[in-house]
Design an enzyme around this catalytic site. Structure first.
Site, mmCIF file in Angstrom:
data_model
loop_
_atom_site.group_PDB
_atom_site.id
_atom_site.type_symbol
_atom_site.label_atom_id
_atom_site.label_comp_id
_atom_site.label_asym_id
_atom_site.label_seq_id
_atom_site.Cartn_x
_atom_site.Cartn_y
_atom_site.Cartn_z
ATOM 1 N N SER A 148 0.795 -1.205 -0.444
ATOM 2 C CA SER A 148 -0.200 -0.141 0.017
ATOM 3 C C SER A 148 1.012 1.338 -0.165
ATOM 4 C CB SER A 148 -1.453 -0.395 0.882
ATOM 5 O OG SER A 148 -1.760 0.811 1.363
ATOM 6 N N ASP A 224 -10.083 -5.010 -4.267
ATOM 7 C CA ASP A 224 -9.784 -4.064 -2.553
ATOM 8 C C ASP A 224 -10.626 -3.709 -2.972
ATOM 9 O OD1 ASP A 224 -8.390 -2.451 -1.880
ATOM 10 O OD2 ASP A 224 -6.115 -3.285 -2.700
ATOM 11 N N HIS A 257 -7.826 -5.429 0.438
ATOM 12 C CA HIS A 257 -6.371 -5.363 1.102
ATOM 13 C C HIS A 257 -5.417 -5.454 1.923
ATOM 14 C CE1 HIS A 257 -4.057 -1.777 -0.359
ATOM 15 N NE2 HIS A 257 -3.964 -1.064 0.771
#
EC number: 3.1.2.12
Length: 279
Positions: A148, A224, A257
């Site tokens: 991320s 995600d 995610h």
């Protein structure tokens, strides 16, 4: 530079350690974690740098990534810093996506952040020098990865330092902070309104401006929640295609995610890096 050992625990035959030191870059104490596989005395091992995402400390990946067995199998040291400076006198923000836990791996130029939020200098210069001096690592065999915000960090650190890393990977990275709310908020706050100053912290912009790296692997989950608004993986696909740069960008059905996604594919990433890190 002295290092304080916070903890060291045997794990898969090696040692999972947590360490603290006084950072000249951030002007604070900084904590980082290192996994060192079992090895012969005197050996120098390849090193994989891991950069974590928003809200994380050094600890999240250490507990949730499940990289230890793969690193032990392939003889790879893994080093993971914190995501920002912390402590008394360090500015913060009430939001999760700015301030402490959200350093974005930039060197801030705007008050009040500039005094302590020098994470680019910390991860590119200070911590590598410290690790090279204190741990059994071969600095000629480095790789970098992250998740991320940390994926953004891994991509941009590698692109700005050609030749330093033999391989670069990322999980669900923020590929273009110039083009997403997380990036616009963070870079405006840390760097000001001049978007030209942001380009060195944007993987797609760096590639557009001529930066190149070899051996790039990116994994992204199609389920995600942040894909469409924040991550925009297709922008990286377009950038590498236009640049003629080879990259493996893989989209996975059903994955989100979370660290469940990261832990599913982390062993593949470690093995892939290990292959590139062979002497």
């Amino acid at each position: 530079m002295s290092i304080e050992t916070v903890s060291e625990t045997k794990c898969f035959g090696g040692s999972q350690g947590v360490y603290k030191h006084a950072s000249a870059a951030t002007g604070t104490d900084m904590t980082f974690q290192v996994f060192i596989p079992e090895h012969r005395e005197g050996d120098k091992l390849p090193v994989l740098w891991w950069l974590s995402g928003l809200t994380c400390t050094h600890e999240n990946a250490m507990i949730k990534c499940h990289y230890h067995q793969a690193c032990a199998e392939h003889g790879v040291v893994l080093v993971g810093p914190d995501t920002s400076p912390r402590g008394e006198g360090v500015p913060d923000d009430e939001a999760y996506d700015f301030g402490q836990g959200a350093g974005f791996y930039v060197d801030a130029t705007q008050d009040p952040w500039a005094q302590h939020f020098q994470m680019r200098r910390y991860v590119e210069e200070e911590l590598p020098a410290l690790v090279a001096d204190a741990f059994p690592v071969d600095m000629d065999r480095q790789a970098i990865s992250g998740h991320s915000m940390g994926g953004h960090g891994a991509l941009t650190v590698s692109l700005r330092n050609p030749g330093r890393f033999r391989s670069t990977s990322a999980f669900a990275p923020i590929v273009s902070p110039l083009n997403c709310p997380w990036g616009e908020k963070a870079l405006t706050g840390y760097l000001g309104d001049d978007k030209d100053a942001w380009r060195k912290y944007d993987a797609c912009a760096l590639i557009e401006d001529g930066a190149r790296i070899d051996n790039l692997l990116v994994d992204q989950g199609r389920a995600d929640d942040y894909l469409d608004d924040e991550l925009k993986t297709w922008l990286l696909e377009d950038a590498v295609r236009k640049a003629g740069m080879e990259a493996a960008i893989r989209l996975h059905e059903g994955y989100d995610h979370s660290y469940f996604f990261v832990s599913t594919f982390i062993a593949e990433h470690v093995a892939w890096h290990a292959e590139k890190l062979k002497a």
